[in-house]
Design a protein around this motif. Structure first.
Motif, PDB file in Angstrom:
ATOM      1  N   ALA A  30      24.369 -80.919   9.137  1.00 23.81           N
ATOM      2  CA  ALA A  30      24.281 -79.701   9.945  1.00 23.81           C
ATOM      3  C   ALA A  30      25.682 -79.216  10.347  1.00 23.81           C
ATOM      4  N   LEU A  31      26.580 -80.145  10.662  1.00 25.47           N
ATOM      5  CA  LEU A  31      27.947 -79.771  11.020  1.00 25.47           C
ATOM      6  C   LEU A  31      28.684 -79.186   9.820  1.00 25.47           C
ATOM      7  N   ARG A  32      28.460 -79.743   8.641  1.00 27.12           N
ATOM      8  CA  ARG A  32      29.084 -79.177   7.441  1.00 27.12           C
ATOM      9  C   ARG A  32      28.577 -77.764   7.191  1.00 27.12           C
ATOM     10  N   LEU A  33      27.285 -77.566   7.399  1.00 27.75           N
ATOM     11  CA  LEU A  33      26.729 -76.223   7.220  1.00 27.75           C
ATOM     12  C   LEU A  33      27.294 -75.268   8.264  1.00 27.75           C
ATOM     13  N   ARG A  34      27.446 -75.728   9.505  1.00 26.02           N
ATOM     14  CA  ARG A  34      28.046 -74.885  10.535  1.00 26.02           C
ATOM     15  C   ARG A  34      29.452 -74.447  10.117  1.00 26.02           C
ATOM     16  N   ALA A  35      30.243 -75.370   9.574  1.00 24.39           N
ATOM     17  CA  ALA A  35      31.607 -75.042   9.134  1.00 24.39           C
ATOM     18  C   ALA A  35      31.585 -74.011   8.006  1.00 24.39           C
ATOM     19  N   LEU A  36      30.614 -74.154   7.084  1.00 26.57           N
ATOM     20  CA  LEU A  36      30.508 -73.186   5.995  1.00 26.57           C
ATOM     21  C   LEU A  36      30.169 -71.795   6.512  1.00 26.57           C
ATOM     22  N   ILE A  37      29.258 -71.741   7.477  1.00 22.93           N
ATOM     23  CA  ILE A  37      28.875 -70.440   8.039  1.00 22.93           C
ATOM     24  C   ILE A  37      30.076 -69.791   8.722  1.00 22.93           C
ATOM     25  N   ARG A  38      30.866 -70.588   9.442  1.00 29.37           N
ATOM     26  CA  ARG A  38      32.073 -70.046  10.078  1.00 29.37           C
ATOM     27  C   ARG A  38      33.063 -69.521   9.041  1.00 29.37           C
ATOM     28  N   GLU A  39      33.178 -70.244   7.937  1.00 24.83           N
ATOM     29  CA  GLU A  39      34.137 -69.858   6.899  1.00 24.83           C
ATOM     30  C   GLU A  39      33.666 -68.639   6.113  1.00 24.83           C
ATOM     31  N   LEU A  40      32.413 -68.630   5.731  1.00 18.74           N
ATOM     32  CA  LEU A  40      31.903 -67.585   4.852  1.00 18.74           C
ATOM     33  C   LEU A  40      31.518 -66.306   5.600  1.00 18.74           C
ATOM     34  N   LYS A  41      31.134 -66.451   6.861  1.00 16.13           N
ATOM     35  CA  LYS A  41      30.701 -65.314   7.676  1.00 16.13           C
ATOM     36  C   LYS A  41      29.640 -64.471   6.965  1.00 16.13           C
ATOM     37  N   PRO A  42      28.519 -65.091   6.588  1.00 15.11           N
ATOM     38  CA  PRO A  42      27.480 -64.327   5.879  1.00 15.11           C
ATOM     39  C   PRO A  42      26.847 -63.284   6.788  1.00 15.11           C
ATOM     40  N   ASP A  43      26.403 -62.205   6.189  1.00 17.60           N
ATOM     41  CA  ASP A  43      25.692 -61.171   6.938  1.00 17.60           C
ATOM     42  C   ASP A  43      24.247 -61.577   7.207  1.00 17.60           C
ATOM     43  N   VAL A  44      23.683 -62.379   6.313  1.00 14.76           N
ATOM     44  CA  VAL A  44      22.311 -62.853   6.454  1.00 14.76           C
ATOM     45  C   VAL A  44      22.242 -64.280   5.916  1.00 14.76           C
ATOM     46  N   ILE A  45      21.534 -65.136   6.617  1.00 14.37           N
ATOM     47  CA  ILE A  45      21.180 -66.456   6.094  1.00 14.37           C
ATOM     48  C   ILE A  45      19.703 -66.409   5.724  1.00 14.37           C
ATOM     49  N   HIS A  46      19.408 -66.872   4.529  1.00 13.84           N
ATOM     50  CA  HIS A  46      18.024 -66.868   4.036  1.00 13.84           C
ATOM     51  C   HIS A  46      17.626 -68.306   3.752  1.00 13.84           C
ATOM     52  N   SER A  47      16.788 -68.876   4.585  1.00  8.38           N
ATOM     53  CA  SER A  47      16.315 -70.249   4.391  1.00  8.38           C
ATOM     54  C   SER A  47      14.977 -70.232   3.667  1.00  8.38           C
ATOM     55  N   HIS A  48      14.764 -71.280   2.864  1.00  6.88           N
ATOM     56  CA  HIS A  48      13.533 -71.379   2.079  1.00  6.88           C
ATOM     57  C   HIS A  48      12.836 -72.698   2.398  1.00  6.88           C
ATOM     58  N   ASN A  49      11.662 -72.613   2.950  1.00  7.62           N
ATOM     59  CA  ASN A  49      10.825 -73.762   3.285  1.00  7.62           C
ATOM     60  C   ASN A  49      11.438 -74.617   4.396  1.00  7.62           C
ATOM     61  N   TRP A  50      10.751 -75.681   4.757  1.00  4.10           N
ATOM     62  CA  TRP A  50      10.969 -76.377   6.024  1.00  4.10           C
ATOM     63  C   TRP A  50      12.360 -76.979   6.197  1.00  4.10           C
ATOM     64  N   ASN A  51      12.822 -77.801   5.261  1.00  4.64           N
ATOM     65  CA  ASN A  51      14.111 -78.474   5.441  1.00  4.64           C
ATOM     66  C   ASN A  51      15.251 -77.482   5.615  1.00  4.64           C
ATOM     67  N   ALA A  52      15.242 -76.443   4.817  1.00  5.64           N
ATOM     68  CA  ALA A  52      16.309 -75.445   4.926  1.00  5.64           C
ATOM     69  C   ALA A  52      16.262 -74.741   6.277  1.00  5.64           C
ATOM     70  N   LEU A  53      15.063 -74.501   6.792  1.00  2.00           N
ATOM     71  CA  LEU A  53      14.928 -73.869   8.105  1.00  2.00           C
ATOM     72  C   LEU A  53      15.521 -74.764   9.192  1.00  2.00           C
ATOM     73  N   VAL A  54      15.178 -76.053   9.173  1.00  5.56           N
ATOM     74  CA  VAL A  54      15.660 -76.981  10.192  1.00  5.56           C
ATOM     75  C   VAL A  54      17.187 -77.006  10.230  1.00  5.56           C
ATOM     76  N   TYR A  55      17.821 -77.135   9.079  1.00  2.00           N
ATOM     77  CA  TYR A  55      19.282 -77.260   9.066  1.00  2.00           C
ATOM     78  C   TYR A  55      19.975 -75.931   9.325  1.00  2.00           C
ATOM     79  N   SER A  56      19.353 -74.849   8.928  1.00  2.17           N
ATOM     80  CA  SER A  56      19.919 -73.538   9.263  1.00  2.17           C
ATOM     81  C   SER A  56      19.933 -73.340  10.774  1.00  2.17           C
ATOM     82  N   LEU A  57      18.825 -73.675  11.434  1.00  6.62           N
ATOM     83  CA  LEU A  57      18.750 -73.525  12.881  1.00  6.62           C
ATOM     84  C   LEU A  57      19.693 -74.476  13.601  1.00  6.62           C
ATOM     85  N   LEU A  58      19.800 -75.711  13.124  1.00  7.53           N
ATOM     86  CA  LEU A  58      20.743 -76.657  13.729  1.00  7.53           C
ATOM     87  C   LEU A  58      22.168 -76.137  13.624  1.00  7.53           C
TER      88      LEU A  58
END
Length: 372
Positions: free
Chosen positions: A63-91
């Motif tokens: 989750a921390l690695r994903l947080r760092a990626l979001i900070r770096e990439l600055k996406p306009d939209v995050i699109h999660s697919h199914n349960w695991n992706a939702l959990v880690y996107s929210l974390l």
């Protein structure tokens, strides 16, 4: 954002959407929690595939690695697919106090322990943080509503589509020759990963009866992977009609496979909107589906395919036998299936629906950090 980018119906749709989106000026980044394989080559050249190498269980470092990626990439939209992706996107978003819009997609019917009270409570809590929840069929939304999951949510149905130029009718005899299927033998089959909800065992049991009624019939199984693959292979090896069961494994020429069949059979219990069904129908091949979520949106019984409550092997055998005994009806339904898909499920419509949602959430100049 998705669990992994490997062979599968959802992943195949993601790849096709990536091409359409990139051609329309969207920048697409795929983020896979546990990795990818050669299937990523179906993405447009230059599409980043970021692998987070999530460890088993709840992995906060992931989750921390994903947080760092979001900070770096600055996406306009995050699109999660199914349960695991939702959990880690929210974390990741919570850990970074980030308000990037979150679009979450559910691609299959909830089943088994996913319907337990504690799991449903978690889903209500997590869904409430999403800006939009989308499904691939109205049947999914109806089922979610019955489970109390839709209250105060913004919901969308974005139906899967199919490339009707790629998936089209070919010469059946040539397709059969390439796969080792006799030209005049009744041929039916399934295309799916080997997982419990696909119920390969039910189809194999049904072939015990069907094989006696149709002595030249062939059962074709396409697909690979899944936690039931070894067990299914053992069932095939020990089957009395093993010499008439054709296992193709993973194929990149599914148009050939579909066109070799008289009938595609889908005994699955958890589809949202089956890509395999769409592709076969686009090839002019009728589909027999288990009467479950999404099936009523695709199949008009007796016109472009058939529905049956396939609970037991006897149910499956009876439904398949009734159709194989009517080859003229199968051909007529196949033609109607192709016309239906051309009108109702073109891939361009699916892409336009996704683009509209992305634009509404993130503005016109979008980077979509997702599983697509």
């Amino acid at each position: 954002m998705l669990h992994s980018f490997r062979q599968g119906g959802m992943e195949n749709m993601i790849g096709q959407m990536a091409w359409r989106l990139s051609q329309s000026g969207f920048k697409v980044i795929v983020c896979a929690l546990v990795g990818s394989d050669d299937f990523k080559h179906r993405l447009p050249p230059g599409t980043p595939v970021l692998e987070l190498q999530k460890r088993p269980g709840l992995d906060l470092r992931c989750a921390l690695r994903l947080r760092a990626l979001i900070r770096e990439l600055k996406p306009d939209v995050i699109h999660s697919h199914n349960w695991n992706a939702l959990v880690y996107s929210l974390l990741a978003l919570a850990l970074g106090l980030n308000r990037t819009p979150l679009l979450h997609g559910e691609h299959a019917l909830l089943y088994g322990w996913e319907r337990s009270p504690w799991r449903l409570r978690l889903r209500r809590l997590f869904y409430a943080r999403c800006d939009i929840i989308h499904t691939v069929s109205q049947g999914q939304i109806n089922d979610m509503a019955a489970l109390g999951l839709t209250r105060n949510l913004t919901l969308r149905v974005i139906r899967n589509g199919v490339d009707t130029l790629k998936f089209s009718s070919l010469d059946k005899e040539k397709c059969r020759l390439s796969l080792g299927i006799p030209p005049h033998a009744p041929a039916f089959g399934m295309a799916a990963r080997y997982v419990p909800e696909k119920r390969h065992n039910l189809l194999l049991q049904a072939f015990l009866k069907i094989g006696k009624i149709f002595p030249t019939a062939r059962l074709v199984l396409a697909g690979a992977g899944g936690n039931c693959e070894a067990a299914t292979n053992e069932l095939v090896t020990s089957h009395p009609f093993a010499d008439r069961i054709i296992q193709l494994g993973h194929r990149d020429d599914m148009t050939t496979v579909y066109n070799a069949l008289d009938l595609l059979v889908l005994t699955s219990t958890s589809e949202g909107m089956s890509n395999v069904t769409l592709e076969a129908m686009s090839c002019g091949v009728p589909v027999l589906m288990h009467a479950t979520c999404g099936s009523e949106e695709l199949i008009h019984p007796g016109r472009n395919g058939s529905l049956a409550a396939m609970t037991t092997a006897d149910d499956v055998a009876a439904a398949i036998t009734a159709l194989l005994e009517q080859p003229d009806l199968l051909r007529t339904m196949g033609g109607a299936a192709r016309e239906f898909i051309e009108q109702e499920y073109p891939l361009a419509k699916t892409a336009a629906d996704y683009m509209a949602v992305y634009t509404a959430l993130g503005g016109k100049n979008l980077t979509t950090a997702e599983g697509r």
